[in-house]
Design a protein around this motif. Structure first.
Motif, PDB file in Angstrom:
ATOM      1  N   GLY A   7     -14.466   7.475  -4.635  1.00 31.86           N
ATOM      2  CA  GLY A   7     -13.420   6.955  -5.496  1.00 31.86           C
ATOM      3  C   GLY A   7     -12.449   6.108  -4.726  1.00 31.86           C
ATOM      4  N   CYS A   8     -12.018   4.990  -5.311  1.00 29.48           N
ATOM      5  CA  CYS A   8     -11.122   4.063  -4.616  1.00 29.48           C
ATOM      6  C   CYS A   8     -10.041   3.510  -5.524  1.00 29.48           C
ATOM      7  CB  CYS A   8     -11.916   2.917  -3.995  1.00 29.48           C
ATOM      8  SG  CYS A   8     -12.973   2.027  -5.171  1.00 29.48           S
ATOM      9  N   SER A   9      -9.883   4.099  -6.704  1.00 29.32           N
ATOM     10  CA  SER A   9      -8.855   3.625  -7.632  1.00 29.32           C
ATOM     11  C   SER A   9      -7.497   4.171  -7.214  1.00 29.32           C
ATOM     12  CB  SER A   9      -9.183   4.066  -9.054  1.00 29.32           C
ATOM     13  OG  SER A   9      -8.284   3.510  -9.987  1.00 29.32           O
ATOM     14  N   GLY A  10      -6.479   3.330  -7.279  1.00 27.03           N
ATOM     15  CA  GLY A  10      -5.153   3.728  -6.833  1.00 27.03           C
ATOM     16  C   GLY A  10      -4.295   4.269  -7.961  1.00 27.03           C
ATOM     17  N   SER A  11      -3.619   5.386  -7.693  1.00 30.91           N
ATOM     18  CA  SER A  11      -2.619   5.986  -8.577  1.00 30.91           C
ATOM     19  C   SER A  11      -3.207   6.729  -9.780  1.00 30.91           C
ATOM     20  CB  SER A  11      -1.598   4.953  -9.065  1.00 30.91           C
ATOM     21  OG  SER A  11      -0.915   4.387  -7.952  1.00 30.91           O
ATOM     22  N   PHE A  12      -4.331   6.266 -10.312  1.00 36.51           N
ATOM     23  CA  PHE A  12      -5.005   6.956 -11.411  1.00 36.51           C
ATOM     24  C   PHE A  12      -6.434   6.412 -11.483  1.00 36.51           C
ATOM     25  CE2 PHE A  12      -2.647   3.319 -12.969  1.00 36.51           C
ATOM     26  CZ  PHE A  12      -3.569   2.620 -13.750  1.00 36.51           C
ATOM     27  N   PRO A  13      -7.363   7.161 -12.095  1.00 38.92           N
ATOM     28  CA  PRO A  13      -8.734   6.663 -12.200  1.00 38.92           C
ATOM     29  C   PRO A  13      -8.797   5.382 -13.020  1.00 38.92           C
ATOM     30  CG  PRO A  13      -8.647   9.020 -12.657  1.00 38.92           C
ATOM     31  CD  PRO A  13      -7.221   8.533 -12.615  1.00 38.92           C
ATOM     32  N   GLY A  14      -9.706   4.493 -12.639  1.00 38.14           N
ATOM     33  CA  GLY A  14      -9.915   3.258 -13.376  1.00 38.14           C
ATOM     34  C   GLY A  14     -11.240   3.283 -14.107  1.00 38.14           C
ATOM     35  N   PRO A  15     -11.578   2.220 -14.811  1.00 39.25           N
ATOM     36  CA  PRO A  15     -12.825   2.191 -15.577  1.00 39.25           C
ATOM     37  C   PRO A  15     -14.073   2.150 -14.710  1.00 39.25           C
ATOM     38  CG  PRO A  15     -11.744   0.047 -15.663  1.00 39.25           C
ATOM     39  CD  PRO A  15     -10.779   0.991 -15.019  1.00 39.25           C
ATOM     40  N   GLU A 179      -5.282   1.047   2.272  1.00 41.73           N
ATOM     41  CA  GLU A 179      -4.748   0.866   0.933  1.00 41.73           C
ATOM     42  C   GLU A 179      -4.152  -0.520   0.767  1.00 41.73           C
ATOM     43  OE1 GLU A 179      -1.108   0.623  -0.275  1.00 41.73           O
ATOM     44  OE2 GLU A 179      -0.602   2.731   0.066  1.00 41.73           O
ATOM     45  N   ALA A 180      -4.333  -1.058  -0.439  1.00 46.66           N
ATOM     46  CA  ALA A 180      -3.775  -2.369  -0.788  1.00 46.66           C
ATOM     47  C   ALA A 180      -3.382  -2.291  -2.259  1.00 46.66           C
ATOM     48  CB  ALA A 180      -4.790  -3.476  -0.542  1.00 46.66           C
ATOM     49  N   SER A 181      -2.265  -1.641  -2.510  1.00 50.37           N
ATOM     50  CA  SER A 181      -1.870  -1.291  -3.879  1.00 50.37           C
ATOM     51  C   SER A 181      -1.086  -2.374  -4.582  1.00 50.37           C
ATOM     52  CB  SER A 181      -1.019  -0.012  -3.855  1.00 50.37           C
ATOM     53  OG  SER A 181      -1.686   1.047  -3.222  1.00 50.37           O
ATOM     54  N   PHE A 182      -0.370  -3.198  -3.813  1.00 47.42           N
ATOM     55  CA  PHE A 182       0.561  -4.169  -4.405  1.00 47.42           C
ATOM     56  C   PHE A 182       0.059  -5.600  -4.245  1.00 47.42           C
ATOM     57  CE2 PHE A 182       4.333  -1.192  -3.307  1.00 47.42           C
ATOM     58  CZ  PHE A 182       4.255  -0.577  -4.550  1.00 47.42           C
ATOM     59  N   LEU A 213     -10.551  -2.816   1.649  1.00 48.19           N
ATOM     60  CA  LEU A 213      -9.329  -2.661   0.876  1.00 48.19           C
ATOM     61  C   LEU A 213      -9.557  -1.631  -0.230  1.00 48.19           C
ATOM     62  CD1 LEU A 213      -8.639  -6.475   0.515  1.00 48.19           C
ATOM     63  CD2 LEU A 213      -7.448  -4.917   2.076  1.00 48.19           C
ATOM     64  N   THR A 214      -8.725  -0.606  -0.244  1.00 48.55           N
ATOM     65  CA  THR A 214      -8.931   0.479  -1.185  1.00 48.55           C
ATOM     66  C   THR A 214      -7.614   0.858  -1.856  1.00 48.55           C
ATOM     67  OG1 THR A 214     -10.053   2.606  -1.455  1.00 48.55           O
ATOM     68  CG2 THR A 214      -8.668   2.342   0.522  1.00 48.55           C
ATOM     69  N   HIS A 215      -7.642   1.945  -2.644  1.00 53.52           N
ATOM     70  CA  HIS A 215      -6.489   2.352  -3.468  1.00 53.52           C
ATOM     71  C   HIS A 215      -6.091   1.187  -4.350  1.00 53.52           C
ATOM     72  CE1 HIS A 215      -2.531   4.246  -4.375  1.00 53.52           C
ATOM     73  NE2 HIS A 215      -3.221   5.360  -4.188  1.00 53.52           N
ATOM     74  N   LEU A 216      -7.081   0.637  -5.053  1.00 47.52           N
ATOM     75  CA  LEU A 216      -6.904  -0.560  -5.870  1.00 47.52           C
ATOM     76  C   LEU A 216      -6.430  -0.138  -7.260  1.00 47.52           C
ATOM     77  CD1 LEU A 216     -10.224  -2.249  -4.735  1.00 47.52           C
ATOM     78  CD2 LEU A 216      -7.925  -2.729  -3.874  1.00 47.52           C
ATOM     79  N   VAL A 217      -5.207  -0.509  -7.594  1.00 48.13           N
ATOM     80  CA  VAL A 217      -4.590  -0.057  -8.841  1.00 48.13           C
ATOM     81  C   VAL A 217      -5.169  -0.858 -10.009  1.00 48.13           C
ATOM     82  CG1 VAL A 217      -2.413   0.326 -10.050  1.00 48.13           C
ATOM     83  CG2 VAL A 217      -2.516   0.543  -7.546  1.00 48.13           C
ATOM     84  N   PRO A 218      -5.657  -0.192 -11.061  1.00 51.32           N
ATOM     85  CA  PRO A 218      -6.410  -0.895 -12.109  1.00 51.32           C
ATOM     86  C   PRO A 218      -5.653  -1.993 -12.837  1.00 51.32           C
ATOM     87  CG  PRO A 218      -6.896   1.456 -12.203  1.00 51.32           C
ATOM     88  CD  PRO A 218      -5.790   1.284 -11.205  1.00 51.32           C
ATOM     89  N   TRP A 219      -4.314  -1.964 -12.842  1.00 51.91           N
ATOM     90  CA  TRP A 219      -3.630  -3.023 -13.596  1.00 51.91           C
ATOM     91  C   TRP A 219      -3.549  -4.339 -12.830  1.00 51.91           C
ATOM     92  CZ3 TRP A 219       0.290   1.305 -13.682  1.00 51.91           C
ATOM     93  CH2 TRP A 219       1.044   1.362 -12.502  1.00 51.91           C
ATOM     94  N   TYR A 220      -3.994  -4.394 -11.576  1.00 50.28           N
ATOM     95  CA  TYR A 220      -4.032  -5.645 -10.823  1.00 50.28           C
ATOM     96  C   TYR A 220      -5.469  -6.172 -10.729  1.00 50.28           C
ATOM     97  CZ  TYR A 220       0.730  -4.636  -9.200  1.00 50.28           C
ATOM     98  OH  TYR A 220       2.074  -4.372  -9.146  1.00 50.28           O
ATOM     99  N   ASP A 221      -5.598  -7.471 -10.661  1.00 50.08           N
ATOM    100  CA  ASP A 221      -6.892  -8.112 -10.458  1.00 50.08           C
ATOM    101  C   ASP A 221      -7.281  -7.956  -8.992  1.00 50.08           C
ATOM    102  OD1 ASP A 221      -9.028  -9.818 -10.066  1.00 50.08           O
ATOM    103  OD2 ASP A 221      -8.147 -11.494 -11.181  1.00 50.08           O
TER     104      ASP A 221
END
Length: 250
Positions: A7-15, A179-182, A213-221
């Protein structure tokens, strides 16, 4: 040593991915770095349900630890066998916090299934692996990890803002899971998360082989995160983490 991104989705699971979870394997031993929400289901695509030998939890935010509660059910109520306790290396408050999340008394809590050991900066052995923990720049007690075996190393930033400790931890590693969350904007808060550019700057200073690059937050491209990283001065290979990706370090 083999690395699988569970798993690599940041802050919450993504699709396309559950939250943070990384599987490292060597000599038949299986170590998890983090066990974020949604990861237990996807983990079963890669190893058997009972095959986890040890777990390192970087910190106690839900997207890095919450599926330990679900795994307690597996280890405690399996109809097929009595299972040994799994070593869990985690911040000191993990037994109490996770028992509360599960909704049980602190004693015995999850310790019927897990043998908790409090983390501190330094190096220790986990099965065939040498693991180094270092404090990261995050609002709660958080550790990055470096896992080494057979002359190869994987470094993992966990969650962090800009951090000299991360550069030291990752120095010369084959792979840096960073991590690259922002997105790279002027108003990002300090001491919380990194941008893709900042992740690449840390990778360049550490001299790593590959930056993932991981912890990718789903609301960002994610393509924007990757584009930011390409402006960070790192000359090695850069790629986006993907659930199911496997890296074979030989």
């Amino acid at each position: 040593m083999k690395l699988t991104i569970v798993g690599c989705s940041g802050s919450f699971p993504g699709p396309e991915s559950p939250a943070s979870c990384y599987l490292l394997e060597a000599e038949g031993f299986r170590l998890l770095l983090d066990f974020g929400n949604g990861s237990l289901g996807v983990l079963q695509r890669h190893i058997g349900l009972y095959d986890v030998d040890a777990i390192c939890l970087s910190h106690l935010h839900a997207d890095h630890c919450l599926d330990l509660c679900a795994y307690h059910v597996v280890r405690t109520y399996s109809p097929d066998r009595t299972l040994p306790r799994v070593p869990v290396y985690a911040p000191e408050d993990a037994p109490r916090r996770l028992a509360a999340a599960y909704g049980m008394d602190e004693e015995p809590g999850l310790e019927t299934a897990f043998d908790f050991a409090p983390l501190a900066p330094g190096t220790f052995s986990v099965g065939p692996f040498e693991v180094t923990a270092a404090p990261m720049n995050h609002p709660v007690e958080t550790y990055g990890f470096r896992v080494s075996h057979g002359g190869h190393s994987v470094a993992y930033s966990a969650d962090t803002g800009e951090s000299a400790e991360l550069v030291k931890l990752a120095a010369g590693a084959d792979i840096l899971l960073c991590e690259a969350s922002f997105l790279d904007r002027p108003d990002i808060p300090a001491g919380l998360h990194l941008t893709g550019r900042q992740a690449a700057e840390h990778a360049a200073r550490a001299g790593v082989g590959t930056l993932v690059l991981t912890h990718l937050v789903p609301w960002y491209d994610p393509s924007e995160i990757l584009g930011d990283a390409c402006r960070g001065g790192f000359e090695g290979r850069v790629e986006l983490a993907r659930s199911g990706a496997v890296y074979d370090l030989r």
